[in-house]
Design an enzyme around this catalytic site. Structure first.
Site, PDB file in Angstrom:
ATOM      1  CB  CYS A   1     -29.262   5.017   1.563  1.00 60.05           C
ATOM      2  SG  CYS A   1     -28.588   3.699   0.320  1.00 60.05           S
TER       3      CYS A   1
ATOM      4  NE  ARG B   1     -34.216   8.311   2.966  1.00 59.14           N
ATOM      5  CZ  ARG B   1     -34.166   9.540   2.373  1.00 59.14           C
ATOM      6  NH1 ARG B   1     -35.020  10.420   2.480  1.00 59.14           N
ATOM      7  NH2 ARG B   1     -33.360   9.430   1.205  1.00 59.14           N
TER       8      ARG B   1
ATOM      9  CD  GLU C   1     -47.434   1.865  -3.902  1.00 57.22           C
ATOM     10  OE1 GLU C   1     -46.209   2.048  -4.020  1.00 57.22           O
ATOM     11  OE2 GLU C   1     -48.263   2.662  -3.559  1.00 57.22           O
TER      12      GLU C   1
ATOM     13  CG  HIS D   1     -60.582  -1.921 -27.542  1.00 58.65           C
ATOM     14  ND1 HIS D   1     -60.937  -1.925 -28.816  1.00 58.65           N
ATOM     15  CD2 HIS D   1     -61.185  -1.084 -27.035  1.00 58.65           C
ATOM     16  CE1 HIS D   1     -61.822  -1.037 -28.980  1.00 58.65           C
ATOM     17  NE2 HIS D   1     -62.010  -0.441 -27.926  1.00 58.65           N
TER      18      HIS D   1
ATOM     19  CG  ASN E   1     -29.417   8.638  -0.073  1.00 60.71           C
ATOM     20  OD1 ASN E   1     -29.353   7.912  -0.998  1.00 60.71           O
ATOM     21  ND2 ASN E   1     -30.028   9.498   0.388  1.00 60.71           N
ATOM     22  N   GLY E   2     -26.702   7.349  -2.283  1.00 62.19           N
ATOM     23  CA  GLY E   2     -26.541   7.580  -3.572  1.00 62.19           C
ATOM     24  C   GLY E   2     -25.656   6.791  -4.444  1.00 62.19           C
TER      25      GLY E   2
ATOM     26  CE  LYS F   1     -51.068   3.821  -3.353  1.00 66.04           C
ATOM     27  NZ  LYS F   1     -50.627   4.963  -3.826  1.00 66.04           N
TER      28      LYS F   1
ATOM     29  CD  GLU G   1     -52.631   6.319  -6.498  1.00 62.67           C
ATOM     30  OE1 GLU G   1     -51.805   6.294  -7.337  1.00 62.67           O
ATOM     31  OE2 GLU G   1     -52.393   6.386  -5.179  1.00 62.67           O
TER      32      GLU G   1
ATOM     33  CE  LYS H   1     -43.562   8.590   1.025  1.00 58.55           C
ATOM     34  NZ  LYS H   1     -45.279   8.320   0.418  1.00 58.55           N
TER      35      LYS H   1
ATOM     36  CD1 TRP I   1     -34.558   0.119  -1.032  1.00 55.74           C
ATOM     37  CD2 TRP I   1     -33.394   0.860  -2.964  1.00 55.74           C
ATOM     38  NE1 TRP I   1     -35.294   0.011  -2.448  1.00 55.74           N
ATOM     39  CE2 TRP I   1     -34.690   0.508  -3.326  1.00 55.74           C
ATOM     40  CE3 TRP I   1     -32.657   1.536  -3.807  1.00 55.74           C
ATOM     41  CZ2 TRP I   1     -35.047   0.400  -4.583  1.00 55.74           C
ATOM     42  CZ3 TRP I   1     -32.959   1.514  -5.260  1.00 55.74           C
ATOM     43  CH2 TRP I   1     -34.142   1.129  -5.558  1.00 55.74           C
TER      44      TRP I   1
HETATM   45  O1  M6R Z   1     -41.930  11.928  -4.052  1.00 55.56           O
HETATM   46  P1  M6R Z   1     -42.612  11.544  -5.359  1.00 55.56           P
HETATM   47  O2  M6R Z   1     -44.138  11.710  -5.501  1.00 55.56           O
HETATM   48  O3  M6R Z   1     -42.048  12.241  -6.833  1.00 55.56           O
HETATM   49  O4  M6R Z   1     -42.696   9.961  -5.668  1.00 55.56           O
HETATM   50  C1  M6R Z   1     -43.013   9.564  -6.866  1.00 55.56           C
HETATM   51  C2  M6R Z   1     -43.358   7.978  -6.687  1.00 55.56           C
HETATM   52  O5  M6R Z   1     -42.428   7.176  -6.284  1.00 55.56           O
HETATM   53  C3  M6R Z   1     -44.370   7.760  -5.775  1.00 55.56           C
HETATM   54  O6  M6R Z   1     -45.498   8.169  -6.094  1.00 55.56           O
HETATM   55  C4  M6R Z   1     -44.755   6.120  -5.871  1.00 55.56           C
HETATM   56  O7  M6R Z   1     -45.085   5.567  -7.092  1.00 55.56           O
HETATM   57  C5  M6R Z   1     -45.412   5.729  -4.325  1.00 55.56           C
HETATM   58  N1  M6R Z   1     -44.806   4.557  -3.897  1.00 55.56           N
HETATM   59  C6  M6R Z   1     -46.814   5.330  -4.617  1.00 55.56           C
HETATM   60  O8  M6R Z   1     -47.503   5.018  -3.741  1.00 55.56           O
END
Ligand code: M6R
Length: 615
Positions: free
Chosen positions: A2, A27, A495, A511, A101-102, A492, A488, A610, A75
């Site tokens: 949020c 966010r 997501e 394997h 937020n929380g 990418k 990674e 985010k 959210w």
């Molecule tokens: O703010 P942070 O680096 O702690 O966030 C960690 C993950 O939530 C963040 O890297 C997430 O996986 C991203 N969406 C990756 O692109």
């Protein structure tokens, strides 16, 4: 997660709140709402969907005048995303309005108590419980808004950043935080409240970041009062000057923040090492490391805790620390570490990596490590964030605001910081030869240029994206330093384009995953000349013999892989250890273009936030 925005002052609140909510869209959210007070009435508008949907609804349903306003992007946690569950929430009397937020963990028994006292609830949210709890306390104990909020917060268990308005005292907003970020912008005759400073950056560069467990009474034409929620002690608010500027949080001509941030990498990597790396003098200097050098040198091991992309940067760091500084490293998902009764002792150094510095699991992991006496070092991007403050020491990545939900520049700048730490420790321990140490320093210094060159693969990445954009699955393979890059790359892709993707160490193929290979399966192989080149060539042959479609990231001038692969992307040469800083660039571009071609919302992928401030 949020986002919250509030304004009290002399300007029209509505445009400030709406623009602020748009700045917080990164966010992640599924609904939005706004409350305005025009001196007589509370006006409320909420909707499932985007801030633009809210604007449209508000234009039909209400007048938008008023110099006090609060707004929210939600959210969903308690209750599905719909208009009713959206914030702000109003108390039963209609006087109190809250944004939150929380999560209020003990909302269920509190709700039952309030129902027993005649309260009626419209939504499924924990937040509506909180606003009615404040109202009940206010009525019963005849308290002013600030005191009622404080008393209520002492009853609740959970995490919050809140802003509360009371029609009965309409020149005041009350804000409080515990576990969720909250910044207060202090202007001339006006105040702003927001989850981060981006909603108010063009109005004031003075901000107070509330600490966990603090609340603020914000009154027009009066100094702001900050106090501890628990014991009511007064706190002198520390007003800091913001480093951020408007340009940094706008798209600057790019179609998406993600693309802008990908292209910022050459300059932000430079910002990361500026003043810290002096290649010609053979010096690496980072205050947080220098001041705690003994702690690092005496460490039995380094434990890295992080989530998502930051965890991948941690995996790269594992290879680098062990190779350069010969210190054993364990890399842990913060969410697993915090719940599995890990063995931690006072000779452990725990490095927490987090772009936002607000990730709830990483935060909990470092609190646990501290309880066990470990030294905690934070590698964060957001200055003043909760994790950076909770750590004993740390190093910022200086990547500037990262708005795209998919981390890009955070990853490369985290690796840059971690590489510098490893090199500094290697120098102190003598675990790298002098010539290697100097070679790495020189190499690191010219990495931004090589990243710039790697960005020239954009058109090639776009062509390949056009071919593979409809693939339902994709495999990413790498070895050694580039195994985490494979993870990674896969993250990418999945997501932002919602294509199922997996990253594997290339040798693990046989394997199990090799069974997936057929002529429909795109396999992205990271195969730079250094490292385990011959081995990876054999892995590529294995895929080729099973008709897999190979996209290979290779060093410029490579001929061997070119003969086997269907598509190659050429990148400049660098040392094996630093190669993740380069190999990751075309993978970021590939995911970006695939997502754009599939019509996905690149900067705000579905279901994602985010900064993940709830566990
Ligand atoms: O703010 P942070 O680096 O702690 O966030 C960690 C993950 O939530 C963040 O890297 C997430 O996986 C991203 N969406 C990756 O692109």
């Amino acid at each position: 997660m949020c986002g919250i925005v509030g304004y009290i002052g002399y300007r029209e609140a509505y445009p400030i709140v709406i623009k602020g909510l748009k700045r917080l869209e990164y966010r992640g959210y599924d609904s939005a709402g706004v409350m305005l007070y025009d001196g007589a009435d509370i006006k409320l508008c909420k909707t499932k969907g985007k801030v633009s949907d809210l604007e449209e609804k508000a234009s039909k349903e209400m007048t938008t005048n008023g110099t006090i306003g609060i707004g929210h992007t939600r959210w969903a946690t308690h209750g599905v995303p719909n208009d009713v569950n959206s914030h702000p929430h109003v108390s039963n009397s209609g006087d109190l309005v809250i944004i939150h937020n929380g999560i209020i963990e003990n909302y269920a028994p509190l709700k039952q108590e309030l129902i027993a006292r005649g309260y009626v609830f419209q939504s499924d949210t924990d937040t509506e419980v909180l606003v009615n709890l404040i109202e009940e306390i206010q009525k019963k104990e005849k308290l002013k808004l600030g005191k009622a909020v404080q008393t209520a917060l002492n009853y609740v268990v959970g995490a919050y950043a809140i802003a509360v308005f009371d029609k009965k005292c309409p020149d005041e907003l009350v804000a409080a935080r515990l576990g969720s970020p909250l910044a207060i912008g202090v202007g001339e005759g006006e105040f702003f409240i927001a989850s981060d400073a981006s909603p108010f950056i063009e109005y004031t560069s003075n901000a107070v970041y509330l600490e966990d467990g603090e609340m603020a009474n914000i009154r027009l034409h009066k100094p702001m009062k900050v106090r501890k929620i628990k014991d009511d002690s007064e706190v002198d608010p520390y007003i800091q000057e913001l480093q951020m500027n408007l340009e940094q949080i706008e798209k600057g001509g790019y179609d998406h923040f993600m693309l802008k941030e990908i292209y910022e990498q050459p300059s932000v990597i430079k910002d990361t090492y500026r003043g810290r790396l002096h290649a010609n003098e053979g010096i690496i200097q980072m205050a947080g490391v220098e001041d705690n050098l003994e702690k690092f040198l005496n460490a039995d091991r380094i434990i890295i805790v992080a989530c998502g992309t930051s965890w991948h940067a941690g995996l790269v760091a594992e290879y680098i620390f062990e190779e350069f500084a010969r210190i054993p490293v364990e890399v842990e998902y913060a969410s697993e570490f915090r719940y599995r009764n890990p063995i931690i002792n006072s000779k452990d150094v725990v490095i927490a990596i987090s772009q936002s510095g607000e990730t709830a699991d990483t935060m909990a992991a470092i609190k646990l490590a501290k309880e066990h006496g470990a030294f905690v070092f934070g590698v964060c991007n957001v200055v003043g964030s909760s994790i950076s403050r909770e750590s004993h020491a740390g190093a910022y990545t200086h990547a500037g605001p990262e708005i795209g939900v998919a981390s890009t520049k955070a990853f490369t700048t985290q690796i840059t910081v971690l590489t510098m730490i490893a090199l500094r420790l290697a120098k102190a321990k003598g675990t790298l030869s002098n010539s290697d140490f100097h070679m790495y320093l020189q190499e690191l210094e010219i990495i931004p240029e090589k990243v710039r060159e790697a960005l020239e693969t954009n058109e090639r990445a776009k062509e390949i994206a056009a071919t593979f954009k409809d693939a339902p699955n994709c495999l990413y393979l790498g070895r050694g330093y580039n195994f985490p890059v494979a993870l990674e790359g896969a993250l990418k892709l999945k997501e932002i384009s919602y294509i199922h993707a997996e990253g594997y160490p290339a040798a693990e193929m046989k394997h199990g995953p090799i069974a997936l290979i057929d002529d429909q399966m795109p396999v992205v192989v990271i195969a730079p000349k250094q490292g385990h080149y011959d081995k990876i060539v054999s892995n590529i042959q294995e895929i080729k013999s099973r008709s897999g479609r190979i996209i290979a990231v290779v060093t410029k001038g490579d001929t061997q892989v070119r003969e086997l692969a269907d598509y190659v992307i050429e990148i400049p040469e660098t040392s094996d250890a630093l190669s993740p800083l380069i190999t990751t660039i075309p993978l970021q571009l590939l995911s970006y273009h695939i997502a754009v071609m599939r019509g996905c919302n690149v900067d705000q992928p579905r279901n994602l936030a985010k900064s993940v401030t709830v566990e």
